[in-house]
Scaffold this motif. Sequence first.
Motif, PDB file in Angstrom:
ATOM      1  N   ASN A  99       0.944  -1.228   0.138  1.00  0.00           N
ATOM      2  CA  ASN A  99       0.271  -0.047  -0.057  1.00  0.00           C
ATOM      3  C   ASN A  99       0.808   1.262  -0.167  1.00  0.00           C
ATOM      4  O   ASN A  99       1.921   1.352   0.571  1.00  0.00           O
ATOM      5  CB  ASN A  99      -0.804   0.038   1.248  1.00  0.00           C
ATOM      6  N   VAL A 100       0.386   2.211  -0.552  1.00  0.00           N
ATOM      7  CA  VAL A 100       1.363   3.657  -1.047  1.00  0.00           C
ATOM      8  C   VAL A 100       0.423   4.653  -0.598  1.00  0.00           C
ATOM      9  O   VAL A 100      -0.966   4.747  -0.867  1.00  0.00           O
ATOM     10  CB  VAL A 100       1.887   3.550  -2.312  1.00  0.00           C
ATOM     11  N   LEU A 115     -13.518   6.322   8.721  1.00  0.00           N
ATOM     12  CA  LEU A 115     -12.590   5.297   8.346  1.00  0.00           C
ATOM     13  C   LEU A 115     -11.187   5.112   8.023  1.00  0.00           C
ATOM     14  O   LEU A 115     -10.548   4.547   7.880  1.00  0.00           O
ATOM     15  CB  LEU A 115     -13.498   4.309   7.170  1.00  0.00           C
ATOM     16  N   ARG A 116     -10.999   6.541   7.896  1.00  0.00           N
ATOM     17  CA  ARG A 116      -9.374   7.268   7.555  1.00  0.00           C
ATOM     18  C   ARG A 116      -8.760   7.372   8.710  1.00  0.00           C
ATOM     19  O   ARG A 116      -9.151   7.668   9.692  1.00  0.00           O
ATOM     20  CB  ARG A 116      -9.727   8.115   6.345  1.00  0.00           C
ATOM     21  N   MET A 141      -2.309  -1.501   5.811  1.00  0.00           N
ATOM     22  CA  MET A 141      -3.681  -1.139   5.882  1.00  0.00           C
ATOM     23  C   MET A 141      -4.054  -0.360   6.891  1.00  0.00           C
ATOM     24  O   MET A 141      -4.882   0.392   7.185  1.00  0.00           O
ATOM     25  CB  MET A 141      -4.527  -2.353   5.582  1.00  0.00           C
ATOM     26  N   ALA A 142      -3.588  -1.130   8.315  1.00  0.00           N
ATOM     27  CA  ALA A 142      -3.981  -0.570   9.331  1.00  0.00           C
ATOM     28  C   ALA A 142      -3.278   0.844   9.757  1.00  0.00           C
ATOM     29  O   ALA A 142      -3.770   1.550  10.588  1.00  0.00           O
ATOM     30  CB  ALA A 142      -3.369  -1.351  10.669  1.00  0.00           C
ATOM     31  N   ASP A 143      -2.232   1.309   8.960  1.00  0.00           N
ATOM     32  CA  ASP A 143      -2.132   2.898   8.954  1.00  0.00           C
ATOM     33  C   ASP A 143      -2.722   3.652   8.231  1.00  0.00           C
ATOM     34  O   ASP A 143      -2.863   5.036   8.090  1.00  0.00           O
ATOM     35  CB  ASP A 143      -0.605   2.949   8.461  1.00  0.00           C
ATOM     36  N   ALA A 169      -5.213  -8.638   8.537  1.00  0.00           N
ATOM     37  CA  ALA A 169      -3.830  -9.286   8.823  1.00  0.00           C
ATOM     38  C   ALA A 169      -3.464 -10.371   7.962  1.00  0.00           C
ATOM     39  O   ALA A 169      -2.337 -10.374   7.397  1.00  0.00           O
ATOM     40  CB  ALA A 169      -3.849  -9.741  10.303  1.00  0.00           C
ATOM     41  N   ARG A 170      -4.470 -11.282   7.467  1.00  0.00           N
ATOM     42  CA  ARG A 170      -4.053 -12.403   6.626  1.00  0.00           C
ATOM     43  C   ARG A 170      -3.867 -11.918   5.226  1.00  0.00           C
ATOM     44  O   ARG A 170      -3.118 -12.247   4.688  1.00  0.00           O
ATOM     45  CB  ARG A 170      -5.227 -13.480   6.542  1.00  0.00           C
ATOM     46  N   MET A 171      -4.735 -11.009   4.859  1.00  0.00           N
ATOM     47  CA  MET A 171      -4.414 -10.234   3.583  1.00  0.00           C
ATOM     48  C   MET A 171      -3.081  -9.651   3.473  1.00  0.00           C
ATOM     49  O   MET A 171      -2.386  -9.470   2.496  1.00  0.00           O
ATOM     50  CB  MET A 171      -5.605  -9.385   3.216  1.00  0.00           C
ATOM     51  N   GLU A 172      -2.626  -8.882   4.300  1.00  0.00           N
ATOM     52  CA  GLU A 172      -1.519  -8.255   4.634  1.00  0.00           C
ATOM     53  C   GLU A 172      -0.376  -9.290   4.466  1.00  0.00           C
ATOM     54  O   GLU A 172       0.718  -8.992   3.782  1.00  0.00           O
ATOM     55  CB  GLU A 172      -1.365  -7.494   5.929  1.00  0.00           C
ATOM     56  N   GLN A 173      -0.494 -10.457   5.070  1.00  0.00           N
ATOM     57  CA  GLN A 173       0.605 -11.390   5.085  1.00  0.00           C
ATOM     58  C   GLN A 173       0.651 -12.133   3.536  1.00  0.00           C
ATOM     59  O   GLN A 173       1.798 -12.076   3.091  1.00  0.00           O
ATOM     60  CB  GLN A 173       0.355 -12.612   5.913  1.00  0.00           C
TER      61      GLN A 173
END
Length: 555
Positions: free
Chosen positions: A329-330, A385-386, A460-462, A475-479
């Motif tokens: 993510n950027v 949500l942001r 994503m959490a940031d 978290a699974r998607m991030e992995q």
Amino acid sequence: MKSASTSSGEFDVVIVGSGATGGVAAMELTSFGLKTLVLEAGPKLDATQVVGRGGINQLKRVYRHLVSNPQPIQKMHPGYWECSPDLFVSDAENPYSHPADKPYHWIRGRHVGGRSLTWGGVTLRLSDYEFKPAQQDGEGVDWPIGHDDLAPYYAKLETYFQVHGSREALPQLPDGEFLPPSEMTPAELMLKASLAEHAPDRRMIICRGIGSSRTHRPSREQPWPMLSSPGTSLRTAMATGLCELRDNAVVRHVVCDPHTRLASGVEFVDRLTKQTHCVRAKYVVLCASTIETNRILLLSLREQQPGGLVDTSGLLGTHLTDHIATATNVLLPRVPQAQRPFELFGSDSVLIPRFRNLGKSDAPFLRGYGLWGGIQRFAPLPDFLRKGEPGATGFLAGHGEVIARAENRVTLHPSRVDACGIPIPHIEFAWSTNEKLMVADMQQQIRDLIAMAGGHCLDMADIYRVPPPFGAHIARMEQLMTCSTPGLYVHELGGARMGTTEENSVVGPHNQWWSCPNLLVTDGACWPTSGWQNPTLTEMAITARACHYLATQLR
């Protein structure tokens, strides 16, 4: 679409599979006046089922996740959460196996149209860097064909599918026959300008592809998405009156004449009645998808069927390959807001073509990769949500070539069978050191390129405030984004590779089984190497070329 009502009639050609390659095979062969039968392992879908309704699709996912969980593998793919979940198989009903320490995520669609109903619509030609890699680095084998052999078929398909793109004169990504390119977002234009100034060899272009199926609205004239075989190639074939379709026909093996040693047809099991049938044809074309085609061929060998196929090379099922991927993510701050919504699909995205190991070795790994993605192509999130600093968000993903190695392979499970009593495939596949080094380089390049434009790479959490119930899924998607599991990128290739002799390959330069020339393998199974580009356009071009050759032989 009319279905074949009997299995006793003889056809000129029987095609196994109705997806991207099966549709092209049917279109090409019927254009030569050949009577063709297409067999599909799954059911027909109504065109409205393909799109579905957002709320109903979500209810189906929630119910299946919480109650029955029939799709534990399929739901790991991002497309499962964007399309109708009915376009993905039930893992419980369609088993396969892999070693416990080598997970493999096989993403499938068993229905008329196959994965052409869910693919991303990116259409990139391979260059001779990909067709002739062994000439450059000495690893593995070259293809028996090059870009010039496929160029007329690439051009025909690009015109037929109305591919959008820009002509860039890049040797590592040949130009094609394009409609006008899509537009870049303000954030993407900013990144493009930054790369042109600071890293001119990392050239960012608008992607090449077909329009989005997610925005398709069914009509009487065109109920199917333009990038699907039911909406294009298969529909064209059916309109000739020379093509019949039988759904729910799970092909078990190719049937060979014990006297001539030629293919005489295929045996299949009706998925609903479990009855076995045999259909006769002068030619058989396998377009069932890479692993399914390998499974059919393995069951067709003389060791499994009296008078069956002979694999002189001993290579069938070996050298399975794929693409390895990583995504980040950027965020680009201080970017002008987009004045209209932008899509993220097919030609509506950006691409940084391969820049590693072009003519000389400049990386600690073999072969190369491209970077694909989009920035400012998502609807703005509500403030609640942001989180974090304002700016344009998006992602960049690397996808690179996986070296074809003999130990990555498909075999038949010795005891397990599916619901039709057919032995299931056993897939053994793992990334090598080369792929791991490539992923590390992808991640570093993405960080460096975004930093050049004054941006950041974030989790994503940031960026998002994630409700607690979805935290584990995110978290699974991030992995998975950090380094894809084999199979999850849905670009599996190889196992029945093309070559120049029956000692170094399974099929020849026109995709014919060496000792059984009326059997053709034209889907991803025939690939000797994977390249870095999305494979669907090249799979279809190989199919068109092989079927053109077949038709001239029959005539």
